[in-house]
Design a protein around this motif. Structure first.
Motif, PDB file in Angstrom:
ATOM      1  N   PRO A 262     -96.710  32.546  20.316  1.00 21.37           N
ATOM      2  CA  PRO A 262     -95.485  31.976  20.907  1.00 21.37           C
ATOM      3  C   PRO A 262     -94.329  32.965  20.796  1.00 21.37           C
ATOM      4  N   TYR A 263     -93.562  33.060  21.909  1.00 16.46           N
ATOM      5  CA  TYR A 263     -92.464  34.025  22.005  1.00 16.46           C
ATOM      6  C   TYR A 263     -91.505  33.907  20.826  1.00 16.46           C
ATOM      7  N   ARG A 264     -91.231  32.632  20.453  1.00 16.65           N
ATOM      8  CA  ARG A 264     -90.261  32.394  19.393  1.00 16.65           C
ATOM      9  C   ARG A 264     -90.743  33.025  18.077  1.00 16.65           C
ATOM     10  N   ASP A 265     -92.075  32.863  17.790  1.00 14.20           N
ATOM     11  CA  ASP A 265     -92.620  33.427  16.550  1.00 14.20           C
ATOM     12  C   ASP A 265     -92.503  34.935  16.544  1.00 14.20           C
ATOM     13  N   ASP A 266     -92.809  35.558  17.722  1.00 15.56           N
ATOM     14  CA  ASP A 266     -92.750  37.009  17.819  1.00 15.56           C
ATOM     15  C   ASP A 266     -91.341  37.502  17.550  1.00 15.56           C
ATOM     16  N   LEU A 267     -90.354  36.802  18.143  1.00 17.73           N
ATOM     17  CA  LEU A 267     -88.968  37.226  17.994  1.00 17.73           C
ATOM     18  C   LEU A 267     -88.521  37.104  16.541  1.00 17.73           C
ATOM     19  N   LEU A 268     -89.042  36.098  15.870  1.00 18.38           N
ATOM     20  CA  LEU A 268     -88.642  35.892  14.479  1.00 18.38           C
ATOM     21  C   LEU A 268     -89.470  36.737  13.520  1.00 18.38           C
ATOM     22  N   GLY A 269     -90.384  37.560  14.097  1.00 17.70           N
ATOM     23  CA  GLY A 269     -91.141  38.494  13.256  1.00 17.70           C
ATOM     24  C   GLY A 269     -92.369  37.886  12.636  1.00 17.70           C
TER      25      GLY A 269
END
Ligand SMILES: Nc1ncnc2c1ncn2[C@@H]1O[C@H](COP(=O)(O)OP(=O)(O)OP(=O)(O)O)[C@@H](O)[C@H]1O
Ligand SMILES: [Mg+2]
Lengths: 272, 255
Positions: A262-269
């Motif tokens: 999920p994009y959100r997880d990637d952005l949050l590292g």
């Protein structure tokens, strides 16, 4: 092609499976290409359209399932038989793949010089006539490095047709072409079929162009055929998958994104 | 999978690579008849590799020869044996410096060009296009380049040796005043056909090694600009080490 059982289909795949680098590209792909038709293979970028052409030409072998060309299992052919089969095929590569050390003329003449013993005068006549059909007779002396991408594509098309193959594989013939060249190539693909009886496989995601010249279309996604039919039938289908593809929207059941966390997880590292 | 991973330590990787190179050589030899039926393809490659390396070979040969002349003169004049300079220079050039330096220069000039050419043909699908046109890219592209290279290297070595001896002559006789007649007659006296044979064997082995590494690295390069760049570097590094190791092995075997 010496047909062992001249059925109506030149190419048949059944439950074809293939993976590369641990990622499954084809997961039970079944399709059939009728002789003498222009058959389009459509699908989003990265679904494996080029890979399918590489399987058909025997450059790579499937993991399981069957892929027959002219009734013969490609994976079971030995090298000599494969070469014999390929002499009846022409392929237009996505990136043209012209021989950079040879002039336009020599590139188109290459298959003739390798596979026939025709006198140079006759070769010249054939090559110039093929270059004439793609509108590049005047460019015969140029080197590939002096061509634009669209011109290189047209030279590669002349080269693919020069031995008058029975099967022509076009990998994205329209991308990067101006409207005039595009129209010309579309007419050429159609003409090869109508006049010379060639079977053509047209890989493309240009829905509009494909709809104009294809007799039959397959839409691939996720390693399977998700829809097939004539262009009119596909346009009329109310499957959301096909609708999305034919209308070209990113949102819908066909994934536009390469599989990812999920994009959100990637952005949050936290994605990896 | 576990077995494959345990093969990733450096010496095992080297052995695996050696195996891959040997298999590649077999493939080339299988496809060689295709190339041999088209001698013009091979002669074009001999010319190509030769022309690429000729200037650098001649320039380097002359300077190496001059250095040999200077060092030899320095050593022999201490022993009052200046007349032996011609023989010593010729022996060191024919047996060692000629084959080794030529192979190293060939790798740097023609070998890298071969690797880059084949690597780019692979990266731009030119080799796949040939496959689909029912033309074997190993026979059509790789074998002529390999054969051309291995034919060119002994000739380049001979040229290197001749120019090198001229360089030693220039320094020894023209500059340092070694007797002209003695320079040549001692050379004739002491250089035997065995010495020349040793040099020829070395140059042929190095020719095979340098050409094989160059075409292998090109053919197996990653299909990206970076991959081709790395492959050309590997060509120089691997050929250099290989030539020096082989040089020791052949010398110890023949002496
Ligand atoms: N040599 C390779 N190594 C690893 N993965 C590969 C390789 N070649 C292709 N793939 C993967 O296979 C998938 C299918 O590639 P393919 O080139 O067939 O797609 P395509 O449908 O032709 O896409 P496009 O429309 O962009 O040309 C891609 O997702 C790609 O990541
Ligand atoms: Mg593609």
């Amino acid at each position: 092609m010496p047909a062992t059982e001249p059925g109506p289909f030149l190419i048949e795949t059944d439950d074809l499976r293939f993976s590369v680098g641990g990622r499954r590209i084809f997961d039970g792909l079944s399709l059939r290409v009728a002789r003498g038709t222009v058959t389009a293979i459509m699908g989003p970028s990265g679904t494996g359209k080029t890979t399918l052409l590489r399987l058909i030409t025997g450059q790579i072998r499937p993991e399981s399932g069957s892929l027959k060309v002219d009734g013969r299992e490609v994976a079971k052919l030995d090298r000599a038989e494969l070469f014999e089969l390929r002499r009846h095929m022409g392929m237009l590569f996505q990136n043209s793949a012209l021989l950079t050390g040879d002039s336009v003329f020599d590139n188109v003449a290459f298959p003739l010089r390798e596979h026939t013993r025709l006198p140079e005068r006759l070769i010249r006549t054939i090559v110039l006539s093929k270059l004439q059909t793609v509108g590049l007779r005047g460019a015969a002396r140029l080197m590939p490095s002096e061509l634009s991408g669209g011109m290189a594509r047209r030279v590669a098309l002349a080269r693919a047709m020069v031995l008058d193959p029975e099967l022509l594989l076009y990998d994205e013939p329209f991308s990067g072409l101006d409207p005039i060249s595009m129209g010309m190539i579309m007419r050429l693909i159609r003409r090869n079929n109508d006049i010379l009886g060639v079977t053509s496989i047209l890989v493309s995601h240009d829905v509009e162009e494909v709809s104009q010249i294809a007799d039959y279309c397959f839409v691939m996604s996720g390693g399977k055929v998700i829809g097939e039919g004539t262009p009119a039938e596909l346009q009329a289908m109310d499957s959301p998958l096909i609708r999305q593809f034919m209308s070209g929207s990113a949102d819908g059941p066909v994934p536009f994104h390469y599989p990812a966390a999920p994009y959100r997880d990637d952005l949050l590292g936290g994605g990896r | 999978m576990a077995a494959a991973r345990s093969l990733s330590s450096a010496p095992l990787r080297a052995i695996r690579k050696l195996g891959a190179v040997a298999l590649f050589l077999l493939t080339i030899l299988q496809s060689a008849p295709y190339a041999l039926r088209r001698p013009r393809l091979i002669s074009a490659q001999v010319q190509n590799a030769g022309v690429l390396s000729l200037v650098i070979i001649m320039t380097s040969g002359f300077f190496v020869g001059m250095v040999v002349g200077l060092q030899g003169y320095d050593a022999f004049s201490r022993l009052r044996q200046e007349d032996l300079l011609g023989a010593a220079a010729a022996l060191s050039l024919i047996k060692e410096l000629g084959p080794v330096v030529t192979a190293l220069l060939f790798a740097g000039r023609a070998g890298t060009a071969l690797t880059a050419e084949i690597g780019l043909m692979r990266a731009t699908d030119q080799l796949s296009a040939m496959e689909v046109m029912a033309i074997d890219p190993i026979g059509r592209i790789v074998a002529p380049r390999f054969l051309g290279g291995l034919i060119a290297v002994p000739f380049l070595t001979a040229i290197f040796n001749c120019v090198g001896i001229l360089g030693a002559y220039f320094v020894g006789v023209q500059m340092m005043g070694v007797d002209n007649g003695a320079f040549w007659s001692q050379m004739q006296e002491y250089v035997s056909s065995e010495d020349i044979r040793e040099g020829i064997i070395k140059s042929m082995v190095f020719g095979v090694a340098a050409s094989l590494v160059a075409v292998f690295e090109g053919y197996t390069a990653d299909r990206t600009a970076e991959g081709v760049g790395l492959a050309t570097t590997r060509t120089v590094v691997i050929t250099s080490v290989l030539v020096l190791v082989l040089d020791y092995m052949i010398t110890s075997f023949l002496l």
